[in-house]
Design a protein around this motif. Structure first.
Motif, PDB file in Angstrom:
ATOM      1  N   ARG A  98      72.426  -7.085 -22.761  1.00  0.00           N
ATOM      2  CA  ARG A  98      72.443  -8.243 -23.660  1.00  0.00           C
ATOM      3  C   ARG A  98      71.008  -8.596 -24.037  1.00  0.00           C
ATOM      4  O   ARG A  98      70.085  -7.869 -23.669  1.00  0.00           O
ATOM      5  N   GLY A  99      70.825  -9.713 -24.731  1.00  0.00           N
ATOM      6  CA  GLY A  99      69.511 -10.029 -25.266  1.00  0.00           C
ATOM      7  C   GLY A  99      68.792 -11.182 -24.602  1.00  0.00           C
ATOM      8  O   GLY A  99      67.808 -11.705 -25.143  1.00  0.00           O
ATOM      9  N   ASP A 100      69.265 -11.614 -23.424  1.00  0.00           N
ATOM     10  CA  ASP A 100      68.585 -12.692 -22.717  1.00  0.00           C
ATOM     11  C   ASP A 100      67.287 -12.174 -22.102  1.00  0.00           C
ATOM     12  O   ASP A 100      67.103 -10.963 -21.942  1.00  0.00           O
TER      13      ASP A 100
ATOM     14  N   ILE B 106      72.223  -3.842 -27.631  1.00  0.00           N
ATOM     15  CA  ILE B 106      72.287  -5.242 -27.201  1.00  0.00           C
ATOM     16  C   ILE B 106      73.645  -5.815 -27.592  1.00  0.00           C
ATOM     17  O   ILE B 106      73.941  -6.019 -28.780  1.00  0.00           O
ATOM     18  N   HIS B 107      74.465  -6.044 -26.579  1.00  0.00           N
ATOM     19  CA  HIS B 107      75.817  -6.578 -26.794  1.00  0.00           C
ATOM     20  C   HIS B 107      75.710  -8.062 -27.113  1.00  0.00           C
ATOM     21  O   HIS B 107      75.213  -8.855 -26.305  1.00  0.00           O
ATOM     22  N   THR B 108      76.155  -8.454 -28.277  1.00  0.00           N
ATOM     23  CA  THR B 108      76.027  -9.840 -28.709  1.00  0.00           C
ATOM     24  C   THR B 108      77.347 -10.355 -29.260  1.00  0.00           C
ATOM     25  O   THR B 108      78.310  -9.600 -29.410  1.00  0.00           O
ATOM     26  N   HIS B 109      77.389 -11.647 -29.551  1.00  0.00           N
ATOM     27  CA  HIS B 109      78.591 -12.263 -30.113  1.00  0.00           C
ATOM     28  C   HIS B 109      78.359 -12.587 -31.582  1.00  0.00           C
ATOM     29  O   HIS B 109      77.241 -12.897 -31.994  1.00  0.00           O
ATOM     30  N   GLN B 110      79.419 -12.553 -32.357  1.00  0.00           N
ATOM     31  CA  GLN B 110      79.311 -12.859 -33.773  1.00  0.00           C
ATOM     32  C   GLN B 110      79.208 -14.355 -34.029  1.00  0.00           C
ATOM     33  O   GLN B 110      78.698 -14.785 -35.058  1.00  0.00           O
TER      34      GLN B 110
ATOM     35  N   HIS C 202      78.365 -18.448 -32.383  1.00  0.00           N
ATOM     36  CA  HIS C 202      77.689 -19.236 -31.357  1.00  0.00           C
ATOM     37  C   HIS C 202      78.686 -19.653 -30.281  1.00  0.00           C
ATOM     38  O   HIS C 202      79.877 -19.839 -30.548  1.00  0.00           O
TER      39      HIS C 202
ATOM     40  N   ASN D 186      72.001  -4.099 -32.375  1.00  0.00           N
ATOM     41  CA  ASN D 186      72.928  -5.127 -31.905  1.00  0.00           C
ATOM     42  C   ASN D 186      74.353  -4.640 -32.110  1.00  0.00           C
ATOM     43  O   ASN D 186      74.688  -4.114 -33.182  1.00  0.00           O
TER      44      ASN D 186
ATOM     45  N   PHE E 286      78.710  -5.503 -31.269  1.00  0.00           N
ATOM     46  CA  PHE E 286      79.692  -6.524 -30.916  1.00  0.00           C
ATOM     47  C   PHE E 286      80.729  -6.005 -29.921  1.00  0.00           C
ATOM     48  O   PHE E 286      81.443  -6.791 -29.310  1.00  0.00           O
TER      49      PHE E 286
ATOM     50  N   CYS F 144      76.476  -6.076 -20.011  1.00  0.00           N
ATOM     51  CA  CYS F 144      77.286  -5.786 -21.200  1.00  0.00           C
ATOM     52  C   CYS F 144      78.766  -5.931 -20.857  1.00  0.00           C
ATOM     53  O   CYS F 144      79.133  -6.191 -19.716  1.00  0.00           O
TER      54      CYS F 144
END
Length: 259
Positions: A11-13, A34-38, A40, A93, A95, A119
């Motif tokens: 992830r991106g932390d 980097i596994h992220t969310h679409q 917030h 990035n 999803f 992830c």
């Protein structure tokens, strides 16, 4: 000796970026996903159909703001420096770590090893049919603490002496692959849940150069298998009530009520 070729799913932390930068010094890091969310976290919280779950998820967002969690993490891992991947690191990035197109990209890279940290759960059959070595950083002691937030749940269960980390290979079972390292962490200087968690993660990361060197030299890793199936903790299990229990237990531990 040539470096291992590797891919990192994370992830991106700040802790994840710190890990990626460390890996790049010891392996030929071909790509970082980097596994992220679409959406917030606040808007994701509103999507839950059950009101109780809505409130729990909203509380998590508020809690992070109250305790400046992101700022604390940034200062712990990077100090006053900016949180960024090294310039030479290729990244994207994503999803969904199980997306067919993404997994095909990993297959095409054909790395010697895949590193995972934070992830999503790997479910695509190609990860396992291609017999990749997949090494995961888990911030808890397997098998007693599987899933997420292991430090937090140790405090909830008053098991401060079970705080630690595990580095293990991944198979199709969640947090039940062969163990490479499993180490308890000294809790005599516990401050907060976050600070303890960050310390556990950093100590685990510091173990990687030794492991990478052994893999590169094809040395024995002294692997072991989890001896039982412990409880799996999920993100949805954490709520306002459990936070209050953890806060109370932590205060009691610091003043010597719990030994």
């Amino acid at each position: 000796m040539s470096k291992l070729t590797a891919v990192l799913l994370t992830r991106g932390d700040p802790r994840h970026v710190y890990f990626a930068n460390m890996l790049s010094q010891h392996v030929d890091l071909k790509h970082v996903a980097i596994h992220t969310h679409q959406k917030h976290a606040f808007f994701r919280a509103l999507e839950h159909q059950k009101i109780g779950r809505n409130l729990s998820e909203i509380w998590k967002v508020i809690r992070k703001c109250i305790f400046f969690s992101s700022f604390q993490e940034k200062m712990f891992f990077f100090g006053r420096s900016s949180v960024s991947l090294k310039d030479e690191i290729s990244y994207s990035n994503i999803f969904n770590v199980n997306d067919e197109k993404f997994v095909k990209k990993i297959v095409d890279i054909n790395p010697n090893i895949i590193f995972t940290f934070g992830c999503g759960v790997l479910k695509n059959k190609n990860y396992f049919e291609k017999q990749f070595k997949i090494l995961n950083l888990h911030s808890g002691l397997i098998p007693s603490y599987r899933g997420v937030d292991s430090v937090y749940w140790c405090m909830y269960n008053k098991e401060f002496d079970n705080i630690g980390y595990t580095i293990h290979f991944i198979d199709k079972r969640l947090d039940m692959g062969q163990l490479v390292a499993s180490t308890k962490v000294d809790t005599s200087k516990i401050l907060t849940v976050s600070q303890t968690f960050f310390r556990v993660v950093k100590l685990a990361i510091e173990k990687y150069p030794e492991i990478i060197n052994k893999i590169s030299l094809k040395q024995d890793l002294a692997l072991s298998k989890p001896d039982k199936h412990g409880k799996i903790y999920y993100e949805r299990d954490r709520n306002f009530y459990t936070d209050m229990v953890v806060f109370f237990n932590l205060v009691c531990y610091k003043i010597g009520v719990f030994k």
